[in-house]
Design a protein around this motif. Structure first.
Motif, PDB file in Angstrom:
ATOM      1  N   GLN A  12      -1.100 -24.009  37.931  1.00 45.93           N
ATOM      2  CA  GLN A  12      -0.631 -25.355  37.596  1.00 45.93           C
ATOM      3  C   GLN A  12      -0.713 -25.595  36.089  1.00 45.93           C
ATOM      4  O   GLN A  12       0.218 -26.149  35.501  1.00 45.93           O
ATOM      5  N   HIS A  13      -1.806 -25.161  35.470  1.00 48.49           N
ATOM      6  CA  HIS A  13      -1.952 -25.348  34.025  1.00 48.49           C
ATOM      7  C   HIS A  13      -0.934 -24.520  33.240  1.00 48.49           C
ATOM      8  O   HIS A  13      -0.376 -24.991  32.251  1.00 48.49           O
ATOM      9  N   LEU A  74       9.422 -23.177  43.077  1.00 49.90           N
ATOM     10  CA  LEU A  74       8.051 -22.890  43.509  1.00 49.90           C
ATOM     11  C   LEU A  74       7.036 -23.548  42.576  1.00 49.90           C
ATOM     12  O   LEU A  74       6.013 -24.084  43.037  1.00 49.90           O
ATOM     13  N   ASN A  75       7.297 -23.494  41.262  1.00 51.15           N
ATOM     14  CA  ASN A  75       6.411 -24.171  40.312  1.00 51.15           C
ATOM     15  C   ASN A  75       6.345 -25.668  40.607  1.00 51.15           C
ATOM     16  O   ASN A  75       5.270 -26.279  40.541  1.00 51.15           O
ATOM     17  N   ASN A  76       7.496 -26.266  40.930  1.00 51.66           N
ATOM     18  CA  ASN A  76       7.540 -27.693  41.255  1.00 51.66           C
ATOM     19  C   ASN A  76       6.766 -28.000  42.532  1.00 51.66           C
ATOM     20  O   ASN A  76       6.083 -29.019  42.616  1.00 51.66           O
ATOM     21  N   GLN A  77       6.868 -27.123  43.533  1.00 48.84           N
ATOM     22  CA  GLN A  77       6.102 -27.305  44.772  1.00 48.84           C
ATOM     23  C   GLN A  77       4.601 -27.226  44.489  1.00 48.84           C
ATOM     24  O   GLN A  77       3.817 -27.996  45.047  1.00 48.84           O
ATOM     25  N   ALA A  81       1.608 -30.274  44.853  1.00 50.74           N
ATOM     26  CA  ALA A  81       0.371 -30.203  45.650  1.00 50.74           C
ATOM     27  C   ALA A  81      -0.674 -31.164  45.095  1.00 50.74           C
ATOM     28  O   ALA A  81      -1.615 -31.530  45.797  1.00 50.74           O
ATOM     29  N   GLY A  82      -0.488 -31.557  43.827  1.00 49.84           N
ATOM     30  CA  GLY A  82      -1.353 -32.572  43.243  1.00 49.84           C
ATOM     31  C   GLY A  82      -2.480 -32.024  42.399  1.00 49.84           C
ATOM     32  O   GLY A  82      -2.608 -30.817  42.196  1.00 49.84           O
ATOM     33  N   VAL A  93      -2.104 -23.763  49.878  1.00 46.22           N
ATOM     34  CA  VAL A  93      -1.241 -23.997  48.713  1.00 46.22           C
ATOM     35  C   VAL A  93      -0.901 -22.665  48.060  1.00 46.22           C
ATOM     36  O   VAL A  93       0.260 -22.394  47.731  1.00 46.22           O
ATOM     37  N   ARG A  94      -1.914 -21.813  47.903  1.00 47.38           N
ATOM     38  CA  ARG A  94      -1.691 -20.502  47.286  1.00 47.38           C
ATOM     39  C   ARG A  94      -0.774 -19.645  48.145  1.00 47.38           C
ATOM     40  O   ARG A  94       0.136 -18.982  47.623  1.00 47.38           O
TER      41      ARG A  94
END
Length: 131
Positions: A12-13, A74-77, A81-82, A93-94
């Motif tokens: 995410q980062h 996929l990055n957006n999904q 996930a928050g 999530v992974r």
């Protein structure tokens, strides 16, 4: 690899940190520069160099299509996930993200490596025509 929480948080980062103008400029600039190189080689009558540079452009276009069609969604999904402090099932999530993302990233890597090889060949041919 690391644990699921570390993986999700790190990805995410990474995804958030590359969303900037400089990355976009380099990302699109590589496509533009490669296309311009093909056009300039063609305009100068260096047919073989132009074909190799054109092939590099095509390979990069396919890599961009994979990126826009698979990796970015996929990055957006993953972002959706928050905040990691609010995610309850990091493994799920992974699992939704990693396999497809890694496979398509390898495809993108191969496409860009082949494109670099094609550009190297165009450069060699350009150099030979200058002699």
């Amino acid at each position: 690899a690391g644990d699921d929480r570390t993986y999700v948080t790190a990805m995410q980062h990474i995804n958030k940190s590359i969303e900037n103008g400089m990355f976009g400029l380099v990302f699109v600039g590589a496509f533009v520069a490669t296309g311009v190189a093909a056009w300039l080689q063609h305009k100068a009558g260096r047919r073989q160099a132009a074909l190799w540079a054109g092939a590099a452009t095509l390979l990069y276009v396919v890599a961009l299509m994979v990126t826009m069609g698979v990796n970015i969604p996929l990055n957006n999904q993953l972002a959706a996930a928050g905040d990691p402090s609010q995610i309850s099932d990091f493994a799920a999530v992974r699992a939704k993200f990693e396999g497809t993302w890694v496979a398509t990233n390898m495809v993108r890597t191969l496409l860009c490596t082949a494109g670099l090889g094609a550009l190297a060949r165009a450069l060699v041919l350009h150099g030979r025509s200058e002699r």
